[in-house]
Design an enzyme around this catalytic site. Structure first.
Site, PDB file in Angstrom:
ATOM      1  N   GLU A 257      45.107  29.285  43.399  1.00  0.00           N
ATOM      2  CA  GLU A 257      44.428  30.536  43.726  1.00  0.00           C
ATOM      3  C   GLU A 257      44.787  31.631  42.720  1.00  0.00           C
ATOM      4  OE1 GLU A 257      42.075  31.006  46.168  1.00  0.00           O
ATOM      5  OE2 GLU A 257      42.240  28.821  46.195  1.00  0.00           O
ATOM      6  N   TRP A 260      42.752  30.870  39.638  1.00  0.00           N
ATOM      7  CA  TRP A 260      41.370  31.341  39.800  1.00  0.00           C
ATOM      8  C   TRP A 260      41.268  32.819  39.447  1.00  0.00           C
ATOM      9  CZ3 TRP A 260      36.697  29.347  40.208  1.00  0.00           C
ATOM     10  CH2 TRP A 260      36.525  28.056  40.718  1.00  0.00           C
ATOM     11  N   TRP A 288      14.578  37.755  44.340  1.00  0.00           N
ATOM     12  CA  TRP A 288      15.268  38.053  45.599  1.00  0.00           C
ATOM     13  C   TRP A 288      14.322  38.756  46.580  1.00  0.00           C
ATOM     14  CZ3 TRP A 288      19.615  35.476  45.583  1.00  0.00           C
ATOM     15  CH2 TRP A 288      20.326  35.307  44.380  1.00  0.00           C
ATOM     16  N   ASN A 323      39.485  34.347  53.371  1.00  0.00           N
ATOM     17  CA  ASN A 323      38.861  33.785  52.169  1.00  0.00           C
ATOM     18  C   ASN A 323      37.747  32.788  52.478  1.00  0.00           C
ATOM     19  OD1 ASN A 323      40.571  35.302  50.583  1.00  0.00           O
ATOM     20  ND2 ASN A 323      42.068  33.666  50.313  1.00  0.00           N
ATOM     21  N   TRP A 341      22.914  38.963  45.071  1.00  0.00           N
ATOM     22  CA  TRP A 341      24.374  38.932  45.185  1.00  0.00           C
ATOM     23  C   TRP A 341      25.000  40.283  44.840  1.00  0.00           C
ATOM     24  CZ3 TRP A 341      26.938  40.039  40.643  1.00  0.00           C
ATOM     25  CH2 TRP A 341      26.235  39.870  39.452  1.00  0.00           C
ATOM     26  N   TRP A 364      31.308  36.237  44.197  1.00  0.00           N
ATOM     27  CA  TRP A 364      29.911  36.422  44.602  1.00  0.00           C
ATOM     28  C   TRP A 364      28.968  35.587  43.747  1.00  0.00           C
ATOM     29  CZ3 TRP A 364      27.231  38.081  48.608  1.00  0.00           C
ATOM     30  CH2 TRP A 364      27.930  38.771  49.597  1.00  0.00           C
TER      31      TRP A 364
END
Length: 434
Positions: A257, A260, A288, A323, A341, A364
């Site tokens: 994590e 990331w 969208w 999360n 997004w 996102w």
């Protein structure tokens, strides 16, 4: 005028293992710490009780007290950094300015402007790596390019990390290098134009037992299975080096994590355009729906999907969202409702205590399928099956959606099967266009 070397605190609100502060302290005398409440940032905040401002102010007061132990103080200013430094140049004979690097687009522009101002006065701005283990071009492919996919990046990161030796840097009080002064005033929250937030602020506590079992507990939102250290990493009240060292000894999943986080910072550094555009340019062609009424239902946690609603209500009430639930809510907005997004990213940016541009943007875009993820766009979370898998006893749901199971709880605003097929068709058509 007093001769001083300034250390400029930003995302590193601690004395322990602070690289820029350490180098200023060990190589110079008369080090005067500085913090600027940047009005370029503050004026964009909509809530006068923004919990992040309260958190930062609390940390500044703490630092102020800690520096008294060194016979020094903290200069706290409000304004644009460039204006503050213009005033400081009149107040002090500045020898040099030390700070730690920041990689966000605004921060890079800010530092260039301040650096140019200082250079015009023959003063050097010295910056150091502090908020990451590896930065910029330290993790690259054999061809020297930055990684665009997480897995090969993480393998290279781990291989390089294994070769490091680490011990935290500390400040020796015997050196007496801080500028000796009576405590300087710290502006109150009201001086800054804000009021104290009553939201819960996670304490700075590295729970080794929690990290040790993180891989087994992290996906279940009803349990206390995550560290809640995000806000401390965001504002640097904890050293990433110390936390990574703990993680490397306790749990590989937790360490991943942290990797990331650095991966997304690397992406943002090399491709700052992802702030406004899809990482994969073709995905900017997606038409969208952007239905404002649908967006409001999502924001309020009234979609009729319990896992989504629980997550949004938790976020609105606490400034935090688990999360796993972040992925479910983001997938629902972008895939089920076909809402851009960027709308969701902006809402999270306003609400999350641990908001960090790189991770928020990366997460996102991952959920929307527009980002670095190697998987195709057709990953679409089923909110119902996610609830059954990760909140089977509905403890999380019942905590945040007490009307669940009653006639007052709304029916789903969109059918999952219909929404999934619509999303797949919309993405497919957009990507096939030339």
């Amino acid at each position: 005028m007093e001769k001083v070397t300034l250390f400029w605190f930003r995302r590193d609100l601690r004395l322990e293992d602070n690289m820029g502060l350490y180098y200023a302290y060990t190589q110079d005398s008369n080090v005067l710490p500085l913090f600027i409440f940047d009005t370029e940032i503050l004026e964009k905040l909509e809530d006068v009780r923004d919990a992040r401002v309260t958190f930062i102010h609390d940390q500044i007061v703490r630092l102020h007290e800690e520096l008294k132990g060194f016979g020094s103080s903290l200069v706290v200013k409000k304004g644009t950094p460039i204006d503050v430094f213009r005033q400081l140049l009149e107040d002090y004979e500045i020898q040099a300015v030390y700070t730690n690097r920041d990689y966000e687009p605004y921060a890079k522009e800010r530092d260039i402007a301040v650096g140019d101002l200082l250079k015009s006065h023959e003063i050097e701005l010295l910056d150091f790596k502090d908020q990451v283990i590896f930065e910029k071009d330290e993790i690259t492919t054999d061809a020297g390019a930055f990684y665009k996919v997480y897995t090969p990046y993480s393998k290279q990161w781990l291989a390089k990390y294994a070769s490091l030796s680490f011990s935290p840097v500390t400040l020796d009080k015997r050196k007496n290098a801080f500028f000796q002064t009576k405590p300087l005033p710290v502006p109150s929250l009201s001086d800054l134009g804000f009021e104290k937030s009553d939201l819960y602020m996670p304490p700075l506590q590295v729970d080794k037992s929690l990290i040790r079992t993180y891989d087994k507990t992290r996906n279940f939102p009803a349990s206390n299975g995550t560290s809640r250290l995000g806000i401390h990493l965001r504002f640097g009240t904890i050293s990433i080096r110390i936390l990574a060292q703990e993680a490397s000894q306790l749990n590989d999943t937790y360490l991943n994590e942290l990797i990331w986080r650095e991966f997304y910072m690397c992406i943002l550094y090399h491709k700052p355009e992802v702030v406004d555009n899809a990482f994969k340019p073709a995905y900017d062609r997606i038409p969208w729906r952007n239905n404002a009424d649908d967006f409001e239902l999502w924001c309020a946690g009234k979609t009729g999907y319990p896992m989504v609603d629980a997550g949004m209500r938790e976020l609105n009430a606490t400034g935090y969202m688990h999360n796993r639930v972040r992925m479910v809510t983001a997938s629902f907005l972008t895939k089920h409702l076909l809402i851009d997004w960027r709308w969701g990213e902006a809402f999270f940016a306003k609400k999350l205590l641990d908001f960090e541009l790189a991770s928020n943007n990366g997460g996102w875009q991952w959920a929307a399928g527009t980002g670095t993820d190697a998987q195709p766009y057709f990953r679409i979370f089923n909110p119902e099956s996610q609830m059954e898998k990760f909140d089977k006893e509905k403890k999380y749901i019942k905590k945040w959606v007490p009307e669940y199971g009653t006639s007052s709880y709304p029916t789903p605003m969109v059918d999952h099967k219909f929404a999934r097929e619509r999303a797949l068709e919309t993405y497919k058509n957009a990507l096939e266009r030339t």
